[in-house]
Design a protein around this motif. Structure first.
Motif, PDB file in Angstrom:
ATOM      1  N   PHE A   1       9.714   1.901 -10.931  1.00 52.73           N
ATOM      2  CA  PHE A   1       8.793   2.860 -10.338  1.00 52.73           C
ATOM      3  C   PHE A   1       9.347   4.256 -10.548  1.00 52.73           C
ATOM      4  O   PHE A   1      10.535   4.452 -10.823  1.00 52.73           O
ATOM      5  CB  PHE A   1       8.640   2.606  -8.831  1.00 52.73           C
ATOM      6  CG  PHE A   1       8.259   1.204  -8.463  1.00 52.73           C
ATOM      7  CD1 PHE A   1       6.937   0.784  -8.536  1.00 52.73           C
ATOM      8  CD2 PHE A   1       9.214   0.296  -8.018  1.00 52.73           C
ATOM      9  CE1 PHE A   1       6.585  -0.510  -8.185  1.00 52.73           C
ATOM     10  CE2 PHE A   1       8.875  -0.992  -7.653  1.00 52.73           C
ATOM     11  CZ  PHE A   1       7.552  -1.395  -7.740  1.00 52.73           C
ATOM     12  N   THR A   2       8.471   5.224 -10.400  1.00 52.41           N
ATOM     13  CA  THR A   2       8.900   6.619 -10.316  1.00 52.41           C
ATOM     14  C   THR A   2       8.544   7.129  -8.930  1.00 52.41           C
ATOM     15  O   THR A   2       7.373   7.167  -8.548  1.00 52.41           O
ATOM     16  CB  THR A   2       8.216   7.490 -11.385  1.00 52.41           C
ATOM     17  OG1 THR A   2       8.576   6.995 -12.681  1.00 52.41           O
ATOM     18  CG2 THR A   2       8.679   8.932 -11.267  1.00 52.41           C
TER      19      THR A   2
ATOM     20  N   ALA B   1       0.831  -1.207   0.000  1.00 48.27           N
ATOM     21  CA  ALA B   1       0.000   0.000   0.000  1.00 48.27           C
ATOM     22  C   ALA B   1       0.865   1.257   0.000  1.00 48.27           C
ATOM     23  O   ALA B   1       0.520   2.263  -0.634  1.00 48.27           O
ATOM     24  CB  ALA B   1      -0.929  -0.004   1.209  1.00 48.27           C
ATOM     25  N   LEU B   2       1.992   1.217   0.691  1.00 42.31           N
ATOM     26  CA  LEU B   2       2.892   2.371   0.708  1.00 42.31           C
ATOM     27  C   LEU B   2       3.445   2.650  -0.690  1.00 42.31           C
ATOM     28  O   LEU B   2       3.466   3.806  -1.145  1.00 42.31           O
ATOM     29  CB  LEU B   2       4.043   2.104   1.686  1.00 42.31           C
ATOM     30  CG  LEU B   2       5.199   3.106   1.678  1.00 42.31           C
ATOM     31  CD1 LEU B   2       4.712   4.527   1.938  1.00 42.31           C
ATOM     32  CD2 LEU B   2       6.246   2.699   2.718  1.00 42.31           C
ATOM     33  N   ILE B   3       3.875   1.604  -1.391  1.00 41.72           N
ATOM     34  CA  ILE B   3       4.407   1.806  -2.735  1.00 41.72           C
ATOM     35  C   ILE B   3       3.320   2.320  -3.670  1.00 41.72           C
ATOM     36  O   ILE B   3       3.561   3.200  -4.511  1.00 41.72           O
ATOM     37  CB  ILE B   3       5.026   0.499  -3.261  1.00 41.72           C
ATOM     38  CG1 ILE B   3       6.271   0.160  -2.447  1.00 41.72           C
ATOM     39  CG2 ILE B   3       5.381   0.614  -4.739  1.00 41.72           C
ATOM     40  CD1 ILE B   3       6.913  -1.160  -2.822  1.00 41.72           C
ATOM     41  N   GLU B   4       2.109   1.808  -3.532  1.00 42.05           N
ATOM     42  CA  GLU B   4       1.018   2.277  -4.389  1.00 42.05           C
ATOM     43  C   GLU B   4       0.726   3.762  -4.154  1.00 42.05           C
ATOM     44  O   GLU B   4       0.474   4.521  -5.106  1.00 42.05           O
ATOM     45  CB  GLU B   4      -0.242   1.440  -4.143  1.00 42.05           C
ATOM     46  CG  GLU B   4      -0.134   0.029  -4.699  1.00 42.05           C
ATOM     47  CD  GLU B   4      -1.386  -0.790  -4.476  1.00 42.05           C
ATOM     48  OE1 GLU B   4      -1.603  -1.744  -5.235  1.00 42.05           O
ATOM     49  OE2 GLU B   4      -2.158  -0.464  -3.544  1.00 42.05           O
TER      50      GLU B   4
ATOM     51  N   VAL C   1      13.293   4.409 -10.197  1.00 42.27           N
ATOM     52  CA  VAL C   1      13.683   3.488  -9.137  1.00 42.27           C
ATOM     53  C   VAL C   1      13.428   2.067  -9.618  1.00 42.27           C
ATOM     54  O   VAL C   1      12.347   1.759 -10.121  1.00 42.27           O
ATOM     55  CB  VAL C   1      12.885   3.750  -7.841  1.00 42.27           C
ATOM     56  CG1 VAL C   1      13.245   2.726  -6.770  1.00 42.27           C
ATOM     57  CG2 VAL C   1      13.132   5.164  -7.339  1.00 42.27           C
ATOM     58  N   ARG C   2      14.427   1.214  -9.455  1.00 44.13           N
ATOM     59  CA  ARG C   2      14.231  -0.198  -9.729  1.00 44.13           C
ATOM     60  C   ARG C   2      13.848  -0.896  -8.431  1.00 44.13           C
ATOM     61  O   ARG C   2      14.351  -0.552  -7.352  1.00 44.13           O
ATOM     62  CB  ARG C   2      15.510  -0.819 -10.293  1.00 44.13           C
ATOM     63  CG  ARG C   2      15.675  -0.583 -11.798  1.00 44.13           C
ATOM     64  CD  ARG C   2      16.958  -1.191 -12.300  1.00 44.13           C
ATOM     65  NE  ARG C   2      16.897  -1.471 -13.717  1.00 44.13           N
ATOM     66  CZ  ARG C   2      17.929  -1.836 -14.466  1.00 44.13           C
ATOM     67  NH1 ARG C   2      19.128  -1.971 -13.908  1.00 44.13           N
ATOM     68  NH2 ARG C   2      17.787  -2.067 -15.753  1.00 44.13           N
ATOM     69  N   GLY C   3      12.974  -1.894  -8.540  1.00 43.91           N
ATOM     70  CA  GLY C   3      12.529  -2.620  -7.354  1.00 43.91           C
ATOM     71  C   GLY C   3      12.581  -4.113  -7.587  1.00 43.91           C
ATOM     72  O   GLY C   3      12.006  -4.614  -8.560  1.00 43.91           O
ATOM     73  N   LEU C   4      13.272  -4.828  -6.712  1.00 43.45           N
ATOM     74  CA  LEU C   4      13.304  -6.286  -6.756  1.00 43.45           C
ATOM     75  C   LEU C   4      12.204  -6.821  -5.861  1.00 43.45           C
ATOM     76  O   LEU C   4      12.148  -6.503  -4.670  1.00 43.45           O
ATOM     77  CB  LEU C   4      14.666  -6.793  -6.270  1.00 43.45           C
ATOM     78  CG  LEU C   4      14.793  -8.312  -6.095  1.00 43.45           C
ATOM     79  CD1 LEU C   4      14.707  -9.024  -7.440  1.00 43.45           C
ATOM     80  CD2 LEU C   4      16.088  -8.673  -5.376  1.00 43.45           C
TER      81      LEU C   4
END
Length: 453
Positions: free
Chosen positions: A189-190, A168-171, A196-199
């Motif tokens: 992501f932006t 929810a935080l990332i959204e 930003v890259r996210g694994l």
């Protein structure tokens, strides 16, 4: 740094056991703030809300680039590299020619001919050595962790978000639904106007992402995380709590590299490797032969990682070991009364038990304690610490298969005898601590069964 090679240090010490048990090398450190609040509450965050862990400083990055980069990695790693495309990652595992562990790290496939191998230095040194002595059209760029980097910041920032509210935080930050990304795959992501890259990652049994990008973007991304995180119970996690997360998820950190054999390749490697790159061994496990300290991928749960679909260093030996692996990775839940008695001995006429650090009790680079049943050694306890969420002292261990059933009663021998010359080891006496075998990962079992008891 001294230029003495491991081979020269071994000649001077006379015995690899004598050398490593008395090295001053400390446990792996996390060069970030020890606590932002307190480590008990910070442990709780990845279970109840969302934990933010700064991974920018404690791991080493080895960037491998070139048309033969993948061939180099395939020649070393026990993993399959079929369908390992850009945007994927994996737990990279390497062994020596006799099939014993050299180390593990996370391998990111960043671009067509660019990889980032992230972890403790043991396996990164092995990859670098193999590149230098081989015929590969590839180069490496090393970014050491902040504890040993000569100067300047890391090349990349890394922020781990873990816990029930992480998605929810990332959204909220990206103003978009969370992409459907498979485990150990990457998304983009932006955040705060930065790419930003996210694994897609999981730690301590909770969902989350490892976010990373250029160091110069790190502060803007961090501030955005902290601002948005206020609505999602975000808690910053310091080094103390972070060091225990592996005990819940079941990952064995920094297993001892199998550096000592008569194989010509290993002899050459010991001439190449500075002794400062070699970690100390500590604990009650004290065989006279160094080979008895070595581990296989099967010992610590990497059996599913081993794939014999390509040639790699140690393949033939590992095929033989794979026929009937004798040991299984487990969690050991230490007896609370025995742990309390060990701590209480520090307040009585001495010498008392070896000091048990909280929340992580490891006091050497590679920790190996005896696991006994009826006085006979049946395994090795490898990493130990306290989990506030479960109110338990636990360790990860590898034990003979017949003793790996949950509920089996064993004994851990805590402390060294004789006492080694490592700076972290004081005068003490060995004590026996009863323990009960539990599954790996411990977190799922603990939430369903352990607490109920």
């Amino acid at each position: 740094m001294s230029s003495e090679s491991l081979a020269a240090a071994l000649t001077r010490a006379g015995s690899p056991v004598e050398l490593l048990r008395n090295l001053a090398s400390p446990p792996s450190t996390f060069p970030v703030k020890p606590e932002f609040t307190n480590w008990r509450s910070e442990q709780r965050a990845w279970v109840e809300t969302c934990a933010l862990l700064d991974q920018s400083h404690h791991m080493t990055d080895l960037f491998i680039e070139g048309p033969d980069a993948l061939r180099l990695l395939s020649d070393i790693g026990v993993n399959t590299f079929a369908n390992f495309g850009v945007g994927k990652a994996k737990q990279f595992v390497a062994v020596n020619p006799e099939g014993y562990l050299m180390g593990d790290a996370i391998l990111f496939h960043l671009d067509e001919e660019l990889f980032d191998l992230v972890g403790h230095p043991m396996v990164l040194d092995w990859v670098t050595f193999t590149l230098e002595r081989g015929d590969y059209r590839a180069t490496v760029e090393r970014d050491d962790n902040s504890a040993v980097r000569p100067s300047g910041p890391p090349k990349l920032y890394r922020y781990e978000l873990q816990g029930p509210t992480a998605a929810a935080l990332i959204e909220e930050m990206t103003n978009a639904p969370l992409p459907n990304v498979k485990f150990f795959n990457m998304a983009e992501f932006t955040i705060a106007g930065r790419r930003v890259r996210g694994l897609r990652h999981g730690m301590a049994g909770q969902p989350g992402f490892e976010l990373f990008g250029p160091w110069e973007d790190g502060d803007a991304v961090l501030q955005a995380l902290l601002s948005a995180g206020a609505n999602h119970g975000l808690v910053r996690v310091g080094a103390k709590a972070y060091s225990t997360a592996n005990l819940e998820s079941g990952w064995v950190p920094a297993p001892m590299a199998a550096l000592f054999s008569d194989d010509p390749l290993m002899q050459e490697y010991r001439e190449w490797l500075p002794v400062e790159k070699v970690g100390s061994i500590g604990g009650s496990h004290d065989p006279a032969e160094i080979r008895d300290y070595f581990l296989t991928p099967f010992d610590i749960g990497y059996g599913k990682t081993v794939k014999f679909d390509h040639d790699f260093i140690g393949r033939a030996a590992l095929e033989r070991l794979a026929e009937s692996p004798p040991r299984t990775k487990v969690t050991l839940v230490w007896n609370a009364d025995d742990v309390t008695a060990a701590v209480r001995s520090l307040y009585q006429p001495g010498p008392g038990a070896k000091y048990i650090e909280m929340p992580k009790a490891r006091y050497a680079t590679h920790h190996e304690d005896k696991v006994l049943v009826d006085g006979r050694q049946v395994g090795i306890s490898l990493d130990c610490g306290y989990l506030a969420n479960e109110r338990a002292m636990v360790s990860l261990a590898t034990v003979e298969n017949e003793y790996a059933e949950p509920g089996t009663e064993v004994t851990v021998v805590w402390g060294e005898q004789p006492v080694s010359a490592k700076p972290a080891v004081e005068e003490h006496r060995q004590v026996e601590i009863r323990a009960t075998v539990a599954p790996v990962p411990f977190v799922d079992f603990a939430r369903s069964d352990y607490r109920a008891r």
